[in-house]
Design a protein around this motif. Structure first.
Motif, PDB file in Angstrom:
ATOM      1  N   ASP A 203       0.850  -1.176   0.000  1.00  0.00           N
ATOM      2  CA  ASP A 203       0.000   0.000   0.000  1.00  0.00           C
ATOM      3  C   ASP A 203       0.899   1.244   0.000  1.00  0.00           C
ATOM      4  OD1 ASP A 203      -3.002   0.996   0.683  1.00  0.00           O
ATOM      5  OD2 ASP A 203      -1.490   2.278   1.650  1.00  0.00           O
ATOM      6  N   LEU A 204       0.588   2.183  -0.911  1.00  0.00           N
ATOM      7  CA  LEU A 204       1.471   3.355  -1.081  1.00  0.00           C
ATOM      8  C   LEU A 204       1.625   4.156   0.208  1.00  0.00           C
ATOM      9  CD1 LEU A 204       0.903   5.254  -4.473  1.00  0.00           C
ATOM     10  CD2 LEU A 204       3.063   4.539  -3.443  1.00  0.00           C
ATOM     11  N   LYS A 205       0.523   4.275   0.973  1.00  0.00           N
ATOM     12  CA  LYS A 205       0.595   5.134   2.164  1.00  0.00           C
ATOM     13  C   LYS A 205       1.039   4.357   3.391  1.00  0.00           C
ATOM     14  CE  LYS A 205      -2.775   8.425   0.497  1.00  0.00           C
ATOM     15  NZ  LYS A 205      -3.753   7.706  -0.352  1.00  0.00           N
ATOM     16  N   THR A 206       0.356   3.223   3.665  1.00  0.00           N
ATOM     17  CA  THR A 206       0.639   2.494   4.922  1.00  0.00           C
ATOM     18  C   THR A 206       1.830   1.536   4.796  1.00  0.00           C
ATOM     19  OG1 THR A 206      -0.789   0.639   4.336  1.00  0.00           O
ATOM     20  CG2 THR A 206      -1.835   2.502   5.455  1.00  0.00           C
ATOM     21  N   LYS A 207       2.235   1.221   3.532  1.00  0.00           N
ATOM     22  CA  LYS A 207       3.304   0.221   3.273  1.00  0.00           C
ATOM     23  C   LYS A 207       2.874  -1.200   3.663  1.00  0.00           C
ATOM     24  CE  LYS A 207       6.614   3.547   2.652  1.00  0.00           C
ATOM     25  NZ  LYS A 207       6.367   4.199   1.387  1.00  0.00           N
ATOM     26  N   ASP A 208       1.573  -1.391   3.960  1.00  0.00           N
ATOM     27  CA  ASP A 208       1.103  -2.743   4.296  1.00  0.00           C
ATOM     28  C   ASP A 208       1.323  -3.678   3.115  1.00  0.00           C
ATOM     29  OD1 ASP A 208       0.269  -2.001   6.774  1.00  0.00           O
ATOM     30  OD2 ASP A 208      -1.847  -1.748   6.224  1.00  0.00           O
ATOM     31  N   HIS A 209       1.644  -4.952   3.403  1.00  0.00           N
ATOM     32  CA  HIS A 209       1.783  -5.951   2.353  1.00  0.00           C
ATOM     33  C   HIS A 209       0.400  -6.325   1.826  1.00  0.00           C
ATOM     34  CE1 HIS A 209       6.010  -6.914   3.238  1.00  0.00           C
ATOM     35  NE2 HIS A 209       5.701  -6.743   4.505  1.00  0.00           N
ATOM     36  N   LEU A 210       0.239  -6.296   0.492  1.00  0.00           N
ATOM     37  CA  LEU A 210      -1.023  -6.728  -0.124  1.00  0.00           C
ATOM     38  C   LEU A 210      -0.713  -7.915  -1.027  1.00  0.00           C
ATOM     39  CD1 LEU A 210      -2.372  -3.154  -1.090  1.00  0.00           C
ATOM     40  CD2 LEU A 210      -2.994  -4.522   0.914  1.00  0.00           C
ATOM     41  N   ASP A 211       0.030  -8.878  -0.541  1.00  0.00           N
ATOM     42  CA  ASP A 211       0.557  -9.946  -1.392  1.00  0.00           C
ATOM     43  C   ASP A 211       0.873 -11.201  -0.597  1.00  0.00           C
ATOM     44  OD1 ASP A 211       3.219  -9.774  -0.250  1.00  0.00           O
ATOM     45  OD2 ASP A 211       3.286  -7.792  -1.166  1.00  0.00           O
ATOM     46  N   LYS A 212       1.484 -12.160  -1.279  1.00  0.00           N
ATOM     47  CA  LYS A 212       1.732 -13.483  -0.696  1.00  0.00           C
ATOM     48  C   LYS A 212       2.710 -13.477   0.473  1.00  0.00           C
ATOM     49  CE  LYS A 212       2.840 -18.161  -2.252  1.00  0.00           C
ATOM     50  NZ  LYS A 212       3.327 -18.951  -3.390  1.00  0.00           N
ATOM     51  N   ASP A 213       3.439 -12.390   0.690  1.00  0.00           N
ATOM     52  CA  ASP A 213       4.312 -12.326   1.872  1.00  0.00           C
ATOM     53  C   ASP A 213       3.492 -12.501   3.156  1.00  0.00           C
ATOM     54  OD1 ASP A 213       6.738 -12.235   0.624  1.00  0.00           O
ATOM     55  OD2 ASP A 213       7.029 -10.063   0.824  1.00  0.00           O
ATOM     56  N   ILE A 214       2.198 -12.120   3.101  1.00  0.00           N
ATOM     57  CA  ILE A 214       1.302 -12.331   4.247  1.00  0.00           C
ATOM     58  C   ILE A 214       1.281 -13.820   4.611  1.00  0.00           C
ATOM     59  CG2 ILE A 214      -1.158 -12.275   4.950  1.00  0.00           C
ATOM     60  CD1 ILE A 214      -0.675  -9.486   4.548  1.00  0.00           C
ATOM     61  N   TYR A 215       1.234 -14.673   3.578  1.00  0.00           N
ATOM     62  CA  TYR A 215       1.233 -16.131   3.797  1.00  0.00           C
ATOM     63  C   TYR A 215       2.641 -16.635   4.102  1.00  0.00           C
ATOM     64  CZ  TYR A 215       0.925 -21.107   2.711  1.00  0.00           C
ATOM     65  OH  TYR A 215       1.014 -22.477   2.771  1.00  0.00           O
TER      66      TYR A 215
END
Ligand code: 5GP
Length: 239
Positions: A203-215
């Protein structure tokens, strides 16, 4: 179009023959894997999300002039693609340091790179997909000099198109992996999938991961995150 016998079963997709030898029927599965298959789970809804996201992105790449294998999405989990011989390479484009690049070179994740770089890996599960040089690719007859230059050029063109697309939906495209295939007449087409499984999306602002790195990194549930990526892409299409 009729679905025929199973041609190939990968970690996240099954490919079937059709009654047209030039067309392959793909089914996206709910299986998630990491660490070259050592970590494996069934995640309900993942196949649907990746099929929809990949279909939307390949359709956008087609409209942007990138030669690729995508024909059409035919159901929530299925699509038709052109039959190609996959070149056994993973072509990774990196805009910012992350993942294996950060680890190998001790560079903090998120550090911008002065220009997008292209890394080649030999697609081989037994060897754990090792990084491969241009000379290796040539000496092993994986690709010619001309083909390597084309792969690099196409990968960077895809990066230009996708970086802009994701920026519009407030997503920073950190890096991603592409695969390419060859048609019987020798043309090279972008193939495989492009989804949060194959890209690092922050995410551009929060830098949260929106991808498989979560898994991969046990950071939570991927389904709401992949759904968020699809919702942002769909909203943009509707605008
Ligand atoms: P890394 O080199 O950090 O492992 O990966 C770089 C980028 O390529 C990441 O976006 C990652 O998702 C993608 N990538 C590299 N190898 C693979 C792979 O074998 N499978 C998938 N799904 N993505 C990969």
């Amino acid at each position: 179009m009729e679905k025929g016998t199973l041609l190939y079963e990968g970690k996240a997709k099954q490919l079937f023959e059709t009654n047209d030898p030039e067309v392959v029927w793909v089914e996206y599965l709910n299986q998630a894997t990491a660490l070259n298959g050592a970590k494996k789970d069934m995640i309900t809804g993942k196949g649907e999300l990746n099929n929809q996201i990949t279909s939307l992105i390949f359709d956008f790449l087609s409209r942007s002039g990138i030669n690729n294998h995508f024909i059409q999405q035919i159901s929530a989990t299925e699509q038709l693609i052109r039959s190609v011989n996959i070149i056994p390479l993973e072509v990774v484009v990196r805009n910012k340091a992350a993942g294996s690049f950060s680890k190998r070179l001790a560079i903090e994740e998120g550090t911008p790179l002065a220009f997008p770089i292209v890394d080649f890996y030999f697609k081989n599960d037994q060897l754990d997909d090792p990084m491969i040089t241009e000379d290796h690719m040539k000496v092993l007859n994986i690709a010619t000099e001309k083909e390597i230059q084309l792969l690099r050029q196409m990968a960077l063109e895809v990066n230009d198109v996708l970086k802009r697309l994701f920026k519009e939906i407030n997503i920073d495209l950190i890096d991603f992996k592409l695969e390419f295939g060859k048609t019987p007449d020798g043309a090279i087409l972008l193939a495989d999938e492009i989804s949060p499984d194959t890209c690092r999306l922050w995410d551009l602002k929060t830098k949260d991961h929106l991808d498989k790195d979560i898994y991969r990194r046990d950071l939570g549930d991927i389904i709401p995150v992949y759904q968020e990526v699809l919702d942002r892409l769909n909203k943009r299409e509707g605008d």
